[in-house]
Design an enzyme around this catalytic site. Sequence first.
Site, short mmCIF file in Angstrom:
data_model
loop_
_atom_site.label_atom_id
_atom_site.label_comp_id
_atom_site.label_asym_id
_atom_site.label_seq_id
_atom_site.Cartn_x
_atom_site.Cartn_y
_atom_site.Cartn_z
N CYS A 193 0.64 -1.36 -0.16
CA CYS A 193 0.12 0.44 -0.05
C CYS A 193 0.48 1.27 -0.13
O CYS A 193 0.46 2.08 -0.43
CB CYS A 193 -0.43 -0.34 1.24
SG CYS A 193 -1.89 -1.74 1.21
N HIS A 238 -3.58 6.94 2.64
CA HIS A 238 -3.45 5.77 2.12
C HIS A 238 -5.11 5.62 2.75
O HIS A 238 -5.57 5.93 3.60
CB HIS A 238 -3.25 4.71 2.61
CG HIS A 238 -3.23 2.99 2.20
ND1 HIS A 238 -3.97 2.85 1.36
CD2 HIS A 238 -3.90 2.74 2.86
CE1 HIS A 238 -4.32 1.52 1.25
NE2 HIS A 238 -3.65 1.24 2.47
N ASN A 268 -9.67 0.12 0.12
CA ASN A 268 -8.59 0.07 0.58
C ASN A 268 -7.86 -0.88 -1.21
O ASN A 268 -8.52 -2.52 -0.95
CB ASN A 268 -8.29 -0.84 1.38
CG ASN A 268 -6.56 -0.77 1.99
OD1 ASN A 268 -6.77 -0.39 0.51
ND2 ASN A 268 -5.87 -1.96 3.24
O1 UT7 Z 1 -3.48 -1.62 3.54
C1 UT7 Z 1 -2.54 -2.27 5.04
C2 UT7 Z 1 -4.37 -3.07 5.57
N1 UT7 Z 1 -4.81 -3.15 6.17
C3 UT7 Z 1 -5.36 -2.55 7.31
O2 UT7 Z 1 -5.49 -1.35 6.99
C4 UT7 Z 1 -6.11 -2.74 7.90
C5 UT7 Z 1 -5.62 -2.67 9.59
N2 UT7 Z 1 -6.91 -3.70 10.34
C6 UT7 Z 1 -8.16 -2.72 10.33
O3 UT7 Z 1 -8.43 -1.98 9.72
C7 UT7 Z 1 -9.31 -3.39 11.24
O4 UT7 Z 1 -8.71 -4.14 12.50
C8 UT7 Z 1 -10.21 -4.37 11.15
C9 UT7 Z 1 -11.39 -2.99 10.36
C10 UT7 Z 1 -10.17 -5.42 9.89
C11 UT7 Z 1 -10.91 -5.43 12.06
O5 UT7 Z 1 -11.81 -3.93 12.96
P1 UT7 Z 1 -11.69 -4.22 14.66
O6 UT7 Z 1 -11.71 -3.14 14.54
O7 UT7 Z 1 -9.53 -4.70 14.99
O8 UT7 Z 1 -11.86 -5.65 14.69
P2 UT7 Z 1 -11.60 -7.02 15.33
O9 UT7 Z 1 -10.77 -7.79 14.64
O10 UT7 Z 1 -10.99 -6.44 16.85
O11 UT7 Z 1 -12.66 -8.19 15.47
C12 UT7 Z 1 -13.56 -7.33 16.35
C13 UT7 Z 1 -14.91 -8.46 16.21
C14 UT7 Z 1 -14.34 -9.83 16.48
O12 UT7 Z 1 -15.85 -10.85 16.98
P3 UT7 Z 1 -15.38 -11.24 18.81
O13 UT7 Z 1 -13.82 -11.77 19.13
O14 UT7 Z 1 -15.50 -9.09 20.26
O15 UT7 Z 1 -16.41 -11.69 19.30
C15 UT7 Z 1 -14.68 -10.76 15.06
O16 UT7 Z 1 -14.98 -11.44 15.03
O17 UT7 Z 1 -15.52 -8.56 15.55
C16 UT7 Z 1 -16.04 -9.20 14.69
N3 UT7 Z 1 -15.76 -8.92 13.09
C17 UT7 Z 1 -16.55 -9.18 12.28
N4 UT7 Z 1 -17.79 -8.89 12.68
C18 UT7 Z 1 -18.61 -8.35 12.05
C19 UT7 Z 1 -14.48 -9.35 12.40
N5 UT7 Z 1 -14.41 -8.56 10.86
C20 UT7 Z 1 -16.41 -8.82 11.07
C21 UT7 Z 1 -16.72 -9.03 9.61
N6 UT7 Z 1 -19.15 -8.55 10.37
N7 UT7 Z 1 -16.96 -8.95 8.94
#
Ligand code: UT7
Length: 327
Positions: free
Chosen positions: A115, A254, A284
């Site tokens: 990225c 980004h 993204n």
């Molecule tokens: O270009 C560079 C590439 N990458 C990035 O920039 C990504 C950077 N990371 C992020 O943007 C975030 O970490 C994500 C958007 C990927 C995830 O968001 P988060 O707030 O960090 O969520 P999390 O992974 O901590 O998950 C929170 C909860 C989990 O459930 P539990 O364990 O709390 O019950 C996940 O299983 O949300 C759940 N979850 C979802 N729920 C509904 C994860 N993905 C989803 C989804 N829909 N798509």
Amino acid sequence: MFNKAVGIIGTGKYVPEKILTNKDLEQLVDTNDEWIVTRTGISERRIAAEHQAASDLAVIASQNALQAAGITADQLDLIIVATVTPDMAFPSTACVVQEKIGAKKAAAFDLSAACSGFIYALANGSNYVASGMGKYVLVIGVEILSRITDYTDRATCILFGDGAGAAVLGEVPTGRGFRSFELGADGSGAELLKVCGGSRNPFNQQLLDERKQFIYMAGNDVFKFAVRIMGSAAEAALEKAGLQKSDIDLLVPHQANMRIIQSALDRLELPAEKCMINLSKYGNMSAASIPVALHEAVEAGRAKDGDCLVFVGFGGGLTWGATVLIW
Ligand code: UT7
């Protein structure tokens, strides 16, 4: 820093027509529009047609950028394509683009910095012009991330989209153009965001069964890194340019996650009006995010003569990059 003032003399973009909405994703994985919008800021993304490869998107964005710059492809001295989704392993997508647009005298190569690729490519391209190695350089950020996205993995498939952005670099009047670059990498985070294949793990049936042809991402770790690096990279680029946070007229970050962009705005003490955000429409697009956002800012009249623009990005590698540019 530079022998000549080098800047962006034309921009272009192309995004595929097909739209994948949050509602569409609800049909594929256990997710919902509210979660995606609140946690990421994304509402929809573009998906390339089956017949389109990265070079097809890149060519249209490039032709637009060349037209805006008022030059023809045969005047280009170099083409750099920043991508993690090239047409094929080799030759480079830049060579395919060179042939398709008719840039007969241009050297061409691809650049792999995920990225951060577009900013890395701007640094290379601007130095090519500043050093006198060439007069015009075409820099492209292009991705078809839908080809390496696992649409059974709700943690990643909601994030990514396809698109291309391009910029033509050339000499600009003194006082304009790139003022500084801040590039960095931390290979200790290489495992946090990756796709297998290649010489370490050539694809075989087992890898395919394990869905290793798709993006793996440790989302929380990448998130923490991003929040830390976006502000500090932008600040470092400003310091190198001898400028302050308050000098920024437009930030083009980004487009990965609205919460990451907001943390950069907080750190840079910038109001949202001074930031180009199109994340909601495209998700993204990795290396294509910044050039597409830049082109849309230019089209909307948000980059005015003499404005101080800052681009900042982060991504797999881990890598990061920021640049200060007087428009
Ligand atoms: O270009 C560079 C590439 N990458 C990035 O920039 C990504 C950077 N990371 C992020 O943007 C975030 O970490 C994500 C958007 C990927 C995830 O968001 P988060 O707030 O960090 O969520 P999390 O992974 O901590 O998950 C929170 C909860 C989990 O459930 P539990 O364990 O709390 O019950 C996940 O299983 O949300 C759940 N979850 C979802 N729920 C509904 C994860 N993905 C989803 C989804 N829909 N798509």
